[in-house]
Design a protein around this motif. Sequence first.
Motif, PDB file in Angstrom:
ATOM      1  N   VAL A 152      24.292   8.569  56.090  1.00  0.00           N
ATOM      2  CA  VAL A 152      25.739   8.397  55.956  1.00  0.00           C
ATOM      3  C   VAL A 152      26.265   7.950  57.312  1.00  0.00           C
ATOM      4  CG1 VAL A 152      27.943   9.500  55.447  1.00  0.00           C
ATOM      5  CG2 VAL A 152      25.906  10.157  54.156  1.00  0.00           C
TER       6      VAL A 152
ATOM      7  N   ALA B  92      20.789   8.595  43.653  1.00  0.00           N
ATOM      8  CA  ALA B  92      20.906   9.686  44.619  1.00  0.00           C
ATOM      9  C   ALA B  92      22.008  10.611  44.125  1.00  0.00           C
ATOM     10  CB  ALA B  92      21.241   9.157  46.013  1.00  0.00           C
TER      11      ALA B  92
ATOM     12  N   TRP C  47      27.585   1.180  45.295  1.00  0.00           N
ATOM     13  CA  TRP C  47      27.219   2.472  44.727  1.00  0.00           C
ATOM     14  C   TRP C  47      28.178   2.787  43.584  1.00  0.00           C
ATOM     15  CZ3 TRP C  47      22.933   5.081  45.383  1.00  0.00           C
ATOM     16  CH2 TRP C  47      22.207   4.953  46.569  1.00  0.00           C
TER      17      TRP C  47
ATOM     18  N   PHE D 149      21.905  11.232  49.475  1.00  0.00           N
ATOM     19  CA  PHE D 149      21.934  10.126  50.421  1.00  0.00           C
ATOM     20  C   PHE D 149      21.207  10.570  51.682  1.00  0.00           C
ATOM     21  CE2 PHE D 149      26.135   9.232  48.243  1.00  0.00           C
ATOM     22  CZ  PHE D 149      25.654   8.152  47.519  1.00  0.00           C
TER      23      PHE D 149
ATOM     24  N   PRO E 114      28.108   6.143  52.686  1.00  0.00           N
ATOM     25  CA  PRO E 114      26.685   6.303  52.366  1.00  0.00           C
ATOM     26  C   PRO E 114      25.979   4.960  52.354  1.00  0.00           C
ATOM     27  CG  PRO E 114      28.010   6.492  50.382  1.00  0.00           C
ATOM     28  CD  PRO E 114      28.977   6.427  51.536  1.00  0.00           C
ATOM     29  N   THR E 115      24.775   4.945  52.856  1.00  0.00           N
ATOM     30  CA  THR E 115      23.988   3.724  52.848  1.00  0.00           C
ATOM     31  C   THR E 115      22.529   4.088  52.631  1.00  0.00           C
ATOM     32  OG1 THR E 115      23.577   1.646  54.029  1.00  0.00           O
ATOM     33  CG2 THR E 115      23.529   3.667  55.338  1.00  0.00           C
ATOM     34  N   ILE E 116      21.703   3.107  52.427  1.00  0.00           N
ATOM     35  CA  ILE E 116      20.282   3.344  52.176  1.00  0.00           C
ATOM     36  C   ILE E 116      19.563   3.466  53.512  1.00  0.00           C
ATOM     37  CG2 ILE E 116      18.186   2.374  51.163  1.00  0.00           C
ATOM     38  CD1 ILE E 116      19.957   1.033  49.065  1.00  0.00           C
TER      39      ILE E 116
END
Length: 382
Positions: A281, A323, A358, A278, A286-288
């Motif tokens: 965060v 990921a 996710w 990732f 967690p994010t893109i």
Amino acid sequence: MTNPSYFESVTSELKFRDRFVTEGAKLFSEIPHVAASEWGRDHLFACRVIRRETRHDVLPILSRHESSSDMKLFPEIYEFLRGPDSTYRSQSEHGLVRDSGCGSSLAQIWAAMAMVKGGKDLRIERREESSGDESDNTPDVSAKRIRRNTAQEYYVNSTDIQVGSSSPMAESSHGHSSIGYVDNETHMFLSSPEDETLRLASCVIRHILYYAPPQDSGHLQTVIEFRDAKRRLTGTTASLGRKIVAIDDGGLNRRKVQGDIFAIDKERVAIIEAKAQFQCVENGRPTISDSCLAQMTCEALVARLSDPYGELKKGSAILIHAAQHYMCFLQFDISDQYLSDFESASPSTFIYVTSTNWFDLSSRSGREQVVKNLSCLMCWAM
């Protein structure tokens, strides 16, 4: 003050317009022409990207293909959902294939999972040691296996990670995310090379394509298959004639019987984009990252610009993002009107992005959702 990630903050037209003005963003015609790998937050604004706020278990474009929960599955899929034995991380791929009785494609998944989750512990440490003769200055380089700590203190399951007094994240009201509260330092420590992430994703996807419905038969005239080769995509914009180039990490294509061969008749059922870990965060979630979302936007846009045979149904491009041992699915909706409008001096259309949660491939619930999305994807693409 650092801006929140684009993926989490720009989730409506109103929020887009507010952030566009606040950050002094530019139109697509005003930003420099750079390679896809250099796309970032500026390009997301320039391309007028909006991420739909609701996350799903299955992408909307695929949801009508969801099967009933009592559908019969092949043993290979049941075994995948059940998960590996507790000893899989201490075994070799050769041993898993030959001795586990789970079949080669499933054994390769668990071997790839072991490398992603415990790669540092599976590598041999090389040290220089004295040969015993102090007058001999030639070092004896010998391989010694790192002593295993059976408690594996360095590894923390993402579903159990906590930061301070915070609790693991509750499941989203919009779906069933199988990922927990993530500590960024722990996550970075466990990161593996990007190729290992891609290897795990390809093994998982292949296994599901082999055995899950609707491809749970050996006599099909149309099949969806995994493409390992990275592909260079090139597209030219309608108004300014800009040439945009993007390179994916593989993908899914469709093959049909034509005469006496299986010929590829659809090259872009889905596009794969893998990262070592990732890249963003936020508050343990967690994010893109902006750069990753921009790169995937570029890939989706180029796929639409270079789609002479109308392979992308209703203007939607599907990307599978991996990921480490996590995976999510994204749907980029890019209309024909958008393609002729986004370079203008006063654009009015948008790229809309919808994502799943996710899914953690090391958990049963995560594997179930990945099987469901890929089964729906196969039905949709056939």
